[in-house]
Design a protein around this motif. Sequence first.
Motif, short mmCIF file in Angstrom:
data_model
loop_
_atom_site.label_atom_id
_atom_site.label_comp_id
_atom_site.label_asym_id
_atom_site.label_seq_id
_atom_site.Cartn_x
_atom_site.Cartn_y
_atom_site.Cartn_z
N GLU A 269 4.87 -2.40 10.62
CA GLU A 269 5.96 -1.74 9.75
C GLU A 269 7.12 -2.66 9.77
O GLU A 269 8.15 -2.59 8.78
CB GLU A 269 6.33 -0.45 10.50
CG GLU A 269 5.40 0.67 10.19
CD GLU A 269 4.27 0.34 11.29
OE1 GLU A 269 4.70 -0.31 12.19
OE2 GLU A 269 3.09 1.14 11.02
N LYS B 278 0.79 -1.43 0.03
CA LYS B 278 -0.03 -0.10 -0.11
C LYS B 278 0.97 1.11 0.00
O LYS B 278 0.64 2.14 -0.61
CB LYS B 278 -0.89 -0.16 1.13
CG LYS B 278 -2.00 1.04 1.40
CD LYS B 278 -2.69 1.11 2.79
CE LYS B 278 -2.91 2.39 3.21
NZ LYS B 278 -3.42 2.67 4.47
N ASN B 279 1.94 1.26 0.87
CA ASN B 279 2.92 2.53 0.83
C ASN B 279 3.59 2.44 -0.36
O ASN B 279 4.33 3.64 -0.73
CB ASN B 279 4.01 2.25 2.07
CG ASN B 279 3.15 2.46 3.69
OD1 ASN B 279 2.17 3.01 3.45
ND2 ASN B 279 3.71 1.89 4.37
N GLN B 280 3.65 1.53 -1.30
CA GLN B 280 4.16 1.57 -2.50
C GLN B 280 3.21 1.94 -3.62
O GLN B 280 3.31 1.70 -4.80
CB GLN B 280 4.86 0.38 -2.79
CG GLN B 280 5.99 0.03 -2.07
CD GLN B 280 6.84 -1.41 -2.18
OE1 GLN B 280 6.44 -2.36 -3.03
NE2 GLN B 280 7.77 -1.59 -1.38
N ASN B 281 2.09 2.48 -3.07
CA ASN B 281 1.10 2.90 -4.00
C ASN B 281 0.30 1.78 -4.82
O ASN B 281 -0.38 1.73 -5.93
CB ASN B 281 1.47 3.91 -5.12
CG ASN B 281 1.99 5.14 -4.40
OD1 ASN B 281 1.25 5.41 -3.52
ND2 ASN B 281 2.91 5.87 -5.09
#
Length: 295
Positions: free
Chosen positions: A279, A126-129
Motif C-alpha cells: 500500500e 486494481k483499487n481504482q477499478n
Amino acid sequence: MAFEGLSEKLSNAFKKLKNKGKLSENDVKEAMREVRLALLEADVNYKVAKELTAKITERAVGQDVMESLTPGQMVVKIVNEELTELMGGDNARIEFASKPPTVIMLCGLQGSGKTTHAAKLALMLKNQNHRPLLVACDIYRPAAIDQLKVVGAKAGVPVFEKGTQNPVKTAKEAIRNAKDYGNDVVILDTAGRLHIDEELMDELKNVKAEVEPNEILLVIDSMTGQDAVNVAKSFNEKLEISGVILTKLDGDTRGGAALSVKAVTGKPIKFAGTGEKLEDIEVFHPDRMASRILG
Ligand code: GDP
C-alpha cells in the motif's frame, strides 16, 4: 525521516529573515547562500542548486512586498513556488492508452525497488477499478520471477510468466493474453542489473521497440541521491523514459534525487514509494513535497 537535515537548515536560513521588517538585497543573498549550501549538503545537483537560488534571489530582490505578509514570509513563499516548479509543478499522471491494454514498462537497477513497485502500482490500479496484469520479463534471475509471483499474489493481481523465454516474446504473449482476458493494464517487470550496461540497455530498447509501451517508468532509489539522478540521466538518454518512480522516501533520504531528477532529465516523478508494504505508494505531488521540505 526524509529531508530532515534539509528542512532544518532551510528553516534556519529563513529564521533570520522572518524577524526583519524590511529586507536588503544583502539579506536575501546571504539567506540564499545558506539555502544553496543546504541543498548541496542534501545532495542536490550543483547546477540545479545554483540556478534555483539565482532564480529565487532575482524574484525576491525585485518583489513588491505584499501587505499581508512580512518580507521574510514572502521569500519562503517564493522558495516554495520555485521548489514546486523544480519538481515538475503539477502532479504527472499515467498516460492511459485510448485502446486498452495500457502497457507500462518498469525498468531500473537491481535493488531499486522495481519488483515491489510493479506490485504496488498494480494494487493501486486494481483499487481504482482497473484490471492489471503483471508480467515477469526478468529472464536471468528465477528468484525475480518468484518474487513477482509472491507480491502479485499478495496484491491479488495475476502474474504472467514464461520462465527464461525472451522478454519480447513474453511481453507480446502477455499483451495478447491481456486482451483475451480483459486486463486493461499490463505492467512489465523488466530485468535489472547492478550497473547499467550495454546488454541491458539493448534488451530494454528492444522491448520498447517491439512492444511500444504507453509508459516507461524508471524506478530509482532515493537513498542513493545523485547516483540515482545519474542513473535516470543515462536511462533517459538511451531509452527515453516517460517518468520516474522514486522509492524509499520513508528512509532518511536527504532530498537530492527528489529535487534534481526533473531538472536533470526533464522527466517527472510520477509516483513515490514510501515503505515496504504494497500500500506504500503515492502519486507524487510536487507542491506537497515542497511544503514538506519547507516544514
Ligand atoms: P528490485 O531488485 O529493483 O526488483 O527491488 P525489490 O523490489 O526487490 O526491492 C529491494 C528491497 O527494497 C526490498 O527489500 C524491498 O522491500 C525494499 N523496498 C522497495 N521499495 C521500498 C520503499 O519504498 N521503502 C522501503 N523502506 N523499502 C523498499
